[in-house]
Structures are given as C-alpha cells and as structure tokens.
Motif scaffolding. Structure first.
Motif, mmCIF file in Angstrom:
data_model
loop_
_atom_site.group_PDB
_atom_site.id
_atom_site.type_symbol
_atom_site.label_atom_id
_atom_site.label_comp_id
_atom_site.label_asym_id
_atom_site.label_seq_id
_atom_site.Cartn_x
_atom_site.Cartn_y
_atom_site.Cartn_z
ATOM 1 N N PHE A 155 0.724 -1.243 -0.174
ATOM 2 C CA PHE A 155 0.066 -0.074 -0.053
ATOM 3 C C PHE A 155 0.981 1.447 -0.090
ATOM 4 N N ASN A 156 1.186 1.883 0.993
ATOM 5 C CA ASN A 156 1.698 2.998 1.491
ATOM 6 C C ASN A 156 2.291 3.119 2.727
ATOM 7 N N GLU A 157 2.941 4.433 2.828
ATOM 8 C CA GLU A 157 3.337 4.640 4.183
ATOM 9 C C GLU A 157 2.410 4.717 5.402
ATOM 10 N N LEU A 158 1.282 4.995 5.263
ATOM 11 C CA LEU A 158 0.122 5.131 6.237
ATOM 12 C C LEU A 158 -0.228 4.155 6.834
ATOM 13 N N PHE A 159 -0.313 3.007 5.690
ATOM 14 C CA PHE A 159 -0.666 1.749 6.296
ATOM 15 C C PHE A 159 0.366 1.024 6.950
ATOM 16 N N SER A 160 1.620 1.335 6.455
ATOM 17 C CA SER A 160 2.823 0.673 7.303
ATOM 18 C C SER A 160 2.808 1.375 8.431
ATOM 19 N N PHE A 161 2.743 2.385 8.770
ATOM 20 C CA PHE A 161 2.550 2.928 10.015
ATOM 21 C C PHE A 161 1.573 2.500 11.006
ATOM 22 N N GLY A 162 0.457 2.246 10.367
ATOM 23 C CA GLY A 162 -0.591 1.498 11.231
ATOM 24 C C GLY A 162 -0.358 0.032 11.807
ATOM 25 N N ALA A 163 0.468 -0.841 10.954
ATOM 26 C CA ALA A 163 0.906 -1.908 11.260
ATOM 27 C C ALA A 163 2.020 -1.771 12.215
ATOM 28 N N ALA A 164 3.021 -0.817 11.874
ATOM 29 C CA ALA A 164 4.082 -0.550 12.916
ATOM 30 C C ALA A 164 3.611 -0.302 14.271
ATOM 31 N N TRP A 165 2.666 0.569 14.332
ATOM 32 C CA TRP A 165 2.076 1.198 15.771
ATOM 33 C C TRP A 165 1.473 -0.097 16.284
ATOM 34 N N ALA A 166 0.759 -0.794 15.620
ATOM 35 C CA ALA A 166 -0.024 -1.963 16.194
ATOM 36 C C ALA A 166 0.959 -3.163 16.808
ATOM 37 N N GLN A 167 2.292 -3.147 16.105
ATOM 38 C CA GLN A 167 3.252 -3.991 16.402
ATOM 39 C C GLN A 167 3.968 -3.585 17.790
ATOM 40 N N MET A 168 4.126 -2.293 17.847
ATOM 41 C CA MET A 168 4.681 -1.423 19.006
ATOM 42 C C MET A 168 3.790 -2.096 20.232
#
Length: 633
Positions: free
Chosen positions: A86-99
């Motif tokens: 997708f893009n960086e926004l989706f990447s951030f959402g996944a990373a923030w959930a991982q956090m």
C-alpha cells in the motif's frame, strides 16, 4: 579478544533453519507459561479446542510471514509488507500495532518472571511483589540493552531446546498419570461452561500463545539463505507449538478440571488467582503440582520448572525489549517517528531513548495495575490487527506484482484470472479480522484503550509528517543515513559489501573493515548475488554457483575476523547483481556500500568499473565507496 570474536562469528553463521527455529521457539514457546492460565479463564473446558483454532490461524499467519519475509528480508514484518503493498500510512498503522504488541509482550513476560520464582519466596506470586519484580526485570534488561551487552546466542538455543524437551516431558508424564478423556468431556457444557461469548473471546486471547511470530522476520537480515531457511523455520515453529498447545492443555484440564463455584459460576483452578487457590499466575507449576507426584520428586520438578520458566520468560522479555527498539528505530528511519528515537548513545552506540520509553517506561506503566487479563487482551488487540494487515498486504502484493519472479511461494493457492491467490492468507486474514472484531466488541476496557492507542499514534504521525517532515501521510521518506557522533567523526551502523573471490573484493573488505573497526556497533553485511540466466527459473538448481558463493562468503568472514568486526552474510539470487545489491542495502537501512572494482582504461561506451558497479553508482540512494585495484587507469 580474537578468540571471542571467532566464537561470535561462528554463532552468526549458524543462523540457518535450526538456529532460527530455536530462537523463534524460545519466544513463542515461552508464552505457554502465562497463556495457558489467561485463556483458561475464558475458555474453561474448551481451552484445548480454542488453542487448536488459534493454532490453525497461526499456521496461516506463519505462511504469510514466511513468504513476505523471503520477498522482503528486512526487519518490520507486517509494517514492511504493508509498505510494499500500500503506502506509508498503512505501514505506520501496522508498525504502531506491532509496538503495542511489543509493549504488552515485555510487560506480561516480565510480570510472570517473579510468579515462577515464587518457588523460593511465596509472596512473589501476588501483588504487589510480582509488580515490583516485573518492573525490576524490565529496568535491568533496558539497562543491559542500552549498555549493549550481546546476547549469548548459543545459550538461547540450548534453553529453547531444553524448554521444548521439558514441555514434552510434562505431557508424557501427564498422559501416563492424569490424562482422562471422560474428565475432558465432563468439563464442557456448551453455551454454559463456557458461554458462547466467553468461547469467542477466548480465541483471540489464545493467540497470546503465539507471542513472537515476528521473531523470524526480524532476524531475516542475519540469515544467509532466507528462501530456504525462513519457510522451514516457520514450519517447524508452527508444528512444535501446535503439538504443545494441543496436548498440554488436555493434561492441564485433566489435572485441574472445571467445577462449579458457590455463586453458580464455572471455573478451573488453572484460571483462578492465587487468593482463590488457583494457578492463573503460574499455570505450568499448577500442572506440575497436580500430576500426582509426591515427595522429593515433586519438589525437584517444581524448582526445575520454576527456574526454567523464569529464565525463558526473562529471555522472552529481552526479545520484546529488542523488538521494541528495532521497530522504533525502523519507524524513525522511515520518518514515521521523530529522528530523536533513531539517535544512538554517544558512548554505547545504542538507541537509548527508544529503549527507555517504548521498552521501559510504557511496559512498566502497563504492569502497575497488576491485571494479567488486560495485558493479554491488549496483546490480542494489537497482534490480530497486525496479522490482519500482513494477510491483506500479501494478497494485494500477489495481485499487483503477479508478474514478478519470486524465490518462494507459500501454499496452498488457488489460481484465478492469472493470479495465484494465497488461500492461507485469505482464510488467515478472515480469522484474525474476526478475532479482532470480537475483542473490540466484547471487552470495553480493551476497546477504549486500544482505540486510544491507535488514535494517539495516528494524530502524532499526522502532525509530525505535516509540520516537521513536510511530506504527505502516504509518501515513503527515508531519514538521512549518515550519523554524526562527534565533530568530523562519521559512524556507520551497517555497511554492505558485495563479495566475490577476486582481489578487488579483498580491497573492498579491507576498506570496510577499517571503517568498522573504530565503532564496535558497526555491522558489515557480506552479500553474494548469484546471477540466474533468463532462460532458467530463479529457484533453479545451481549447486556449483551456491558452493562457490558459500566459499567466497566463508573466506570474506575469515578475513573480517582478523579485524574483530561484526558480520552477517547473505546469498541471494537475481537476474542482475546491481539491482539486487541496491535492494539489499535499502532493506538493511545501510549507510554505505563498499564495492571492489578493477582499474581499467576508459573506453567510449564501456562501463568504467563494470556493469554491476556502474549500476550501483547510478541508482543507489546510499553512499557508495569504490575500492579500486592498484593498477593505474
């Protein structure tokens, strides 16, 4: 010192399937020591069935992570997959959930360490001493990671094997002494014990049992042959955990059956707190104490299991601390978080602020209420959201990049309209999405805390990107790779060196070693690219080329050993070496590529240094240092 360096090099080189499996199982297998009790609170007599359902979802998730990690062998897991899909926004959402997952993992693992050490001092089983003990564990591990003490990889592997063997031993003893199919049947009264609501909530909570699925993905950068080792490791981890979580809960519910309390509710001592005579805080010790053993045999087994469990949980906590710092560093590298989280300590060269906040302060705050169930549901909230993103991302990648050649394609698939649709990702994504929705609908405390975490993250992300980075929310922006640690002093965290058995490669290795020798945190990635002809598939049998690649990497490692610098190795396949080298360096967030090239006379229309080096010089956004031979041009 040279002897110690040789030992470290040897450990880094064994990151094949056995080492990956041992490291991953050391994290995933640790969760049995708390997941069994947390799940039994809700699932009661259906706990074994719930773990089987969660295991099937985990198997699908493992297949998704195996393919995604082989495609993109970089730290980040679902965040990396989402960026490519997708893009960086989706990447951030996944990373923030991982956090959120890492924070919950650190908190719950540390919280249970004193519970198992209660075999020596009983008050550690309950508040407030378990809170104090858990907080101390976190503070110690954060301090260790800031100082930069390296883990003993061989010890982790041994402990993982011992842990798995001990769990199998408990299962074997249980089947001989207490296993009772009739008791397991009597434990269940469908719709009553447990209620349907409890049953459905238990499924996402049972996914707590698979803490650490990101481990293999995060280690991918240190694997020599990801296409071969990563899928095999995930298969072994899935099989081992499924075997334990199918059998050990059956033994546990045979030894600690469901009963009706005075108020009419159903319960099992496996899920009751210590003040009610239960073992929710140390479920595996509860199983040990109710296997029918007596005397010194029971005492010795209790101490052995208590010490082993505490040690395994301590290591799992450390893995969570490392994971939190890695994901923070990666997010800052893609300008998802402020660059201050990417800065390293002047003396220890570690991301100290990321460790203090995300691996230290937040997990300690999560422990303070002393609520085990809340920590479990928060983990499930973040994990199911992250897993769902990974599944969807892989489906989209399969569709959008269906013409790409890949080294590994997970199965089963269904081919429709020219696309190999990943059946495992489709079913796994549906399963994890339903599990996430159930958690959101059934648990109000987790719902508001989880959505509050997401809202905080996305608001901070939007403000940071708009006002400081001055980029759109969806644009991929990399932070500057160069790190200045003192006036005119440059420190490289990662240097990539393409390796062949040539004099020019030796020049490149010497140059990289001299740059790395001054900074003990610098790591040199030795990469050998096997160029596959267009008339052959990427996964074609190329035994001679693979053997030559292994020899070249072994020789390069031996040379680097004399400089006492850290190295990792990688064999990869591609149609052309240049693009593969640039992609590998970008995936590692490398600051420098050092390439060797012969000095040749300049001829019109001919590459100056050769096709591969010229491509790297023209297309790499990372700094490139060319180490030329000694002959004049």
């Amino acid at each position: 010192m040279p002897r110690r360096r040789r030992q470290q090099q040897g450990l880094e080189r064994v990151l094949g399937t056995p080492a990956l499996f041992s490291t991953a199982y050391g994290n995933v297998g640790s969760s049995i020591y708390y997941a069994l009790g947390v799940t039994a609170v809700f699932a009661l007599g259906l706990t074994p069935i719930v773990f089987v359902i969660a295991g099937l979802i985990f198997a699908a998730t493992a297949a998704t992570y195996a393919e995604g990690t082989v495609r993109y062998p970089e730290a980040g897991g679902s965040s990396s997959f989402a960026r490519h899909a997708f893009n960086e926004l989706f990447s951030f959402g996944a990373a923030w959930a991982q956090m959120l997952v890492y924070i919950a993992t650190v908190a719950i693992s540390a919280f249970f360490v004193p519970h198992y050490l209660a075999v020596f001092w009983e008050p550690l089983r309950e508040n407030p001493w378990d809170i104090v003990g858990g907080a101390i564990v976190i503070v110690i591990l954060v301090g260790i990671n800031i100082v930069g003490v390296r883990e003993a990889a061989s010890l982790n592997i041994v402990l993982a094997v011992v842990d798995f063997a001990t769990q199998l031993l408990l299962v074997a003893i249980g089947f001989v002494l207490v296993f009772s199919p009739s008791t397991l049947i009597e434990n269940v009264e469908l719709g009553v014990a447990p209620t349907w609501s409890q049953f459905f909530v238990a499924i996402p909570i049972a996914m707590l049992a698979y803490t650490g699925v990101e481990t293999v993905s995060n280690l991918a950068e240190e694997v020599r042959d990801p296409a071969r080792n990563v899928p095999q490791a995930y298969k072994l981890v899935a099989a081992a955990t499924f075997a334990i979580y199918l059998t050990l809960p059956m033994i546990a519910l045979s030894a600690l059956p469901v009963f009706r309390e005075g108020d009419g509710d159903y319960a099992t001592r496996l899920g009751l707190p210590p003040d009610k005579g239960g073992f929710a805080n140390d479920p595996v010790l509860g199983v040990v104490q109710n296997l029918g053993l007596e005397g010194q045999t029971l005492d010795a087994l209790e101490i052995y299991v208590g010490v082993l469990a505490a040690t395994i949980l301590f290591i799992a906590t450390n893995a969570g601390v490392i994971g939190a710092s890695r994901i923070t560093y990666a997010m800052a590298g893609y300008r998802q978080l402020p660059s201050v989280f990417r800065k390293v300590h002047r003396r220890f060269k570690t991301p100290w602020l990321a460790l203090v906040i995300f691996a230290g302060l937040l997990p300690v705050l999560a422990i303070l209420p002393g609520e085990t169930n809340f920590l479990g549901t928060m983990y499930s909230f973040g994990a199911t959201l992250s897993f769902t993103t990974a599944h969807i991302a892989l489906v989209v990648i399969r569709y959008r990049r269906r013409e790409e050649e890949v080294l590994f394609l997970a199965k089963p698939n269904i081919r429709w309209r020219g696309v190999d649709w990943p059946l495992f990702a489709l079913l796994g994504g549906i399963g994890t999405l339903i599990a996430w929705v159930v958690i959101v609908l059934q648990d109000a405390q987790t719902r508001w805390a989880g959505f509050g975490w997401l809202l905080l993250g996305f608001v901070a992300y939007a403000v940071y990107r708009r006002w400081f980075v001055r980029a759109s929310l969806t644009e991929t922006v990399r932070a500057p790779a160069l790190v200045l640690i003192a006036p005119l002093e440059v420190a490289f965290r990662t240097i990539v060196v393409p390796v062949r058995r040539t004099p020019e490669t030796e020049e490149a290795l010497f140059a990289a070693a001299r740059l790395a020798a001054a900074n003990r945190r610098t790591r040199i990635a030795l990469v050998n690219v096997i160029e596959v002809p267009l008339d052959r598939p990427l996964d074609a049998d190329m035994h001679d080329a693979e053997l030559e690649a292994e020899r070249a990497l072994d020789a390069a490692e031996a040379l680097m050993e004399t400089y006492e610098v850290r190295t990792v190795t990688r064999v990869t396949r591609a149609r052309a070496a240049g693009p593969a080298l640039v992609e590998d360096a970008l995936a590692r967030h490398a600051e420098l590529i050092v390439v060797g090239a012969p000095r040749t006379r300049i001829r019109r229309g001919k590459p100056i240094f050769g096709r591969t080096v010229d491509y790297v010089l023209k297309h790499s956004p990372i700094r490139v240092l060319v180490a030329a031979g000694r002959r004049a041009a």
